[in-house]
Design a protein around this motif. Structure first.
Motif, mmCIF file in Angstrom:
data_model
loop_
_atom_site.group_PDB
_atom_site.id
_atom_site.type_symbol
_atom_site.label_atom_id
_atom_site.label_comp_id
_atom_site.label_asym_id
_atom_site.label_seq_id
_atom_site.Cartn_x
_atom_site.Cartn_y
_atom_site.Cartn_z
ATOM 1 N N ILE A 11 -5.822 -1.050 -1.220
ATOM 2 C CA ILE A 11 -5.957 -2.162 -2.159
ATOM 3 C C ILE A 11 -7.028 -3.096 -1.594
ATOM 4 C CG2 ILE A 11 -4.844 -4.125 -3.278
ATOM 5 C CD1 ILE A 11 -2.162 -2.656 -2.841
ATOM 6 N N GLU A 12 -8.008 -3.395 -2.402
ATOM 7 C CA GLU A 12 -9.041 -4.351 -2.019
ATOM 8 C C GLU A 12 -8.802 -5.619 -2.831
ATOM 9 O OE1 GLU A 12 -13.895 -4.649 -1.748
ATOM 10 O OE2 GLU A 12 -12.988 -3.046 -2.909
ATOM 11 N N ILE A 13 -8.667 -6.740 -2.148
ATOM 12 C CA ILE A 13 -8.404 -8.014 -2.814
ATOM 13 C C ILE A 13 -9.514 -8.999 -2.436
ATOM 14 C CG2 ILE A 13 -6.818 -9.965 -3.062
ATOM 15 C CD1 ILE A 13 -4.567 -8.045 -2.094
ATOM 16 N N VAL A 14 -10.196 -9.494 -3.450
ATOM 17 C CA VAL A 14 -11.142 -10.591 -3.267
ATOM 18 C C VAL A 14 -10.599 -11.708 -4.155
ATOM 19 C CG1 VAL A 14 -13.510 -11.385 -3.497
ATOM 20 C CG2 VAL A 14 -13.060 -9.018 -2.807
ATOM 21 N N ALA A 15 -9.882 -12.627 -3.518
ATOM 22 C CA ALA A 15 -9.173 -13.676 -4.255
ATOM 23 C C ALA A 15 -10.092 -14.409 -5.220
ATOM 24 C CB ALA A 15 -8.543 -14.660 -3.281
ATOM 25 N N ASP A 16 -9.600 -14.653 -6.391
ATOM 26 C CA ASP A 16 -10.306 -15.343 -7.468
ATOM 27 C C ASP A 16 -11.469 -14.533 -8.041
ATOM 28 O OD1 ASP A 16 -8.586 -17.573 -7.241
ATOM 29 O OD2 ASP A 16 -9.859 -18.432 -5.691
ATOM 30 N N VAL A 17 -11.623 -13.254 -7.628
ATOM 31 C CA VAL A 17 -12.714 -12.429 -8.137
ATOM 32 C C VAL A 17 -12.191 -11.114 -8.724
ATOM 33 C CG1 VAL A 17 -14.905 -11.296 -7.601
ATOM 34 C CG2 VAL A 17 -14.302 -13.437 -6.460
ATOM 35 N N PHE A 18 -11.557 -10.274 -7.873
ATOM 36 C CA PHE A 18 -11.056 -8.989 -8.373
ATOM 37 C C PHE A 18 -10.022 -8.380 -7.438
ATOM 38 C CE2 PHE A 18 -14.593 -7.658 -5.661
ATOM 39 C CZ PHE A 18 -14.060 -6.578 -4.973
ATOM 40 N N VAL A 19 -9.348 -7.356 -7.965
ATOM 41 C CA VAL A 19 -8.456 -6.485 -7.203
ATOM 42 C C VAL A 19 -8.904 -5.071 -7.533
ATOM 43 C CG1 VAL A 19 -6.092 -5.646 -6.959
ATOM 44 C CG2 VAL A 19 -6.506 -8.082 -7.255
ATOM 45 N N ASN A 20 -8.986 -4.224 -6.528
ATOM 46 C CA ASN A 20 -9.363 -2.837 -6.727
ATOM 47 C C ASN A 20 -8.285 -1.980 -6.085
ATOM 48 O OD1 ASN A 20 -10.936 -0.699 -7.565
ATOM 49 N ND2 ASN A 20 -12.348 -0.814 -5.846
ATOM 50 N N ILE A 21 -7.574 -1.213 -6.896
ATOM 51 C CA ILE A 21 -6.517 -0.342 -6.401
ATOM 52 C C ILE A 21 -7.097 1.064 -6.347
ATOM 53 C CG2 ILE A 21 -4.195 0.534 -6.823
ATOM 54 C CD1 ILE A 21 -3.747 -2.095 -8.474
ATOM 55 N N ILE A 22 -7.123 1.643 -5.147
ATOM 56 C CA ILE A 22 -7.768 2.929 -4.930
ATOM 57 C C ILE A 22 -6.710 3.939 -4.500
ATOM 58 C CG2 ILE A 22 -9.568 4.134 -3.633
ATOM 59 C CD1 ILE A 22 -10.632 1.159 -3.044
ATOM 60 N N ASN A 23 -6.635 5.063 -5.216
ATOM 61 C CA ASN A 23 -5.698 6.121 -4.861
ATOM 62 C C ASN A 23 -6.293 7.469 -5.228
ATOM 63 O OD1 ASN A 23 -5.180 6.488 -7.650
ATOM 64 N ND2 ASN A 23 -3.549 4.957 -7.593
ATOM 65 N N GLU A 24 -5.494 8.517 -5.140
ATOM 66 C CA GLU A 24 -5.983 9.867 -5.422
ATOM 67 C C GLU A 24 -6.529 10.010 -6.843
ATOM 68 O OE1 GLU A 24 -2.439 12.101 -4.368
ATOM 69 O OE2 GLU A 24 -3.574 12.971 -2.713
ATOM 70 N N PHE A 43 -0.580 -10.573 -5.497
ATOM 71 C CA PHE A 43 -1.761 -10.236 -4.709
ATOM 72 C C PHE A 43 -2.162 -11.379 -3.785
ATOM 73 C CE2 PHE A 43 -2.568 -7.049 -8.167
ATOM 74 C CZ PHE A 43 -2.454 -5.932 -7.357
ATOM 75 N N SER A 44 -2.025 -12.612 -4.219
ATOM 76 C CA SER A 44 -2.329 -13.757 -3.361
ATOM 77 C C SER A 44 -1.353 -13.822 -2.193
ATOM 78 C CB SER A 44 -2.261 -15.057 -4.160
ATOM 79 O OG SER A 44 -3.251 -15.091 -5.143
ATOM 80 N N GLY A 45 -0.077 -13.600 -2.475
ATOM 81 C CA GLY A 45 0.936 -13.610 -1.421
ATOM 82 C C GLY A 45 0.719 -12.502 -0.415
ATOM 83 N N LEU A 46 0.406 -11.307 -0.902
ATOM 84 C CA LEU A 46 0.146 -10.177 -0.015
ATOM 85 C C LEU A 46 -1.031 -10.475 0.897
ATOM 86 C CD1 LEU A 46 0.647 -7.207 0.800
ATOM 87 C CD2 LEU A 46 -0.819 -6.548 -1.125
ATOM 88 N N SER A 47 -2.097 -10.950 0.331
ATOM 89 C CA SER A 47 -3.287 -11.290 1.107
ATOM 90 C C SER A 47 -2.993 -12.370 2.141
ATOM 91 C CB SER A 47 -4.397 -11.750 0.162
ATOM 92 O OG SER A 47 -5.553 -12.075 0.867
ATOM 93 N N GLN A 51 -2.946 -11.871 6.233
ATOM 94 C CA GLN A 51 -3.877 -12.685 7.009
ATOM 95 C C GLN A 51 -3.144 -13.425 8.127
ATOM 96 O OE1 GLN A 51 -7.270 -12.689 6.614
ATOM 97 N NE2 GLN A 51 -7.316 -13.863 8.495
ATOM 98 N N SER A 52 -1.955 -13.942 7.842
ATOM 99 C CA SER A 52 -1.202 -14.660 8.880
ATOM 100 C C SER A 52 -0.719 -13.708 9.977
ATOM 101 C CB SER A 52 -0.047 -15.453 8.278
ATOM 102 O OG SER A 52 0.948 -14.607 7.776
ATOM 103 N N VAL A 53 -0.340 -12.492 9.618
ATOM 104 C CA VAL A 53 0.051 -11.505 10.629
ATOM 105 C C VAL A 53 -1.152 -11.143 11.496
ATOM 106 C CG1 VAL A 53 0.815 -9.115 10.976
ATOM 107 C CG2 VAL A 53 1.994 -10.572 9.336
ATOM 108 N N TYR A 54 -2.289 -10.938 10.853
ATOM 109 C CA TYR A 54 -3.500 -10.619 11.598
ATOM 110 C C TYR A 54 -3.846 -11.748 12.576
ATOM 111 C CZ TYR A 54 -8.369 -9.882 12.764
ATOM 112 O OH TYR A 54 -9.541 -9.744 13.447
ATOM 113 N N GLU A 55 -3.806 -12.975 12.116
ATOM 114 C CA GLU A 55 -4.110 -14.127 12.983
ATOM 115 C C GLU A 55 -3.173 -14.162 14.188
ATOM 116 O OE1 GLU A 55 -6.680 -16.239 12.835
ATOM 117 O OE2 GLU A 55 -7.407 -15.171 11.072
#
Length: 63
Positions: A11-24, A43-47, A51-55
């Motif tokens: 899943i690619e998320i660019v907040a306020d721009v788009f979401v791209n769901i990529i699968n088979e 999608f905002s919550g997931l992102s 991000q907080s886990v990564y930080e």
């Protein structure tokens, strides 16, 4: 933010721009304006949560 869900999905998320769901089956591009309020929240919550886990762990994984 690109999120690799498993070996077959991303899943690619660019907040306020788009979401791209990529699968088979291919990719499903969804403009942010086309999302329902519930999808925006999800999608905002997931992102935000990833991000907080990564930080929290980035110092120990980038070193």
């Amino acid at each position: 933010m690109m999120i690799k869900v498993n070996s077959k999905e991303s899943i690619e998320i660019v907040a306020d721009v788009f979401v791209n769901i990529i699968n088979e089956s291919g990719a499903k591009y969804i403009s942010w304006d086309e999302l329902t309020d519930a999808q925006v929240e999800s999608f905002s919550g997931l992102s935000s949560e990833l991000q907080s886990v990564y930080e929290k762990y980035k110092d120990s994984i980038s070193g």
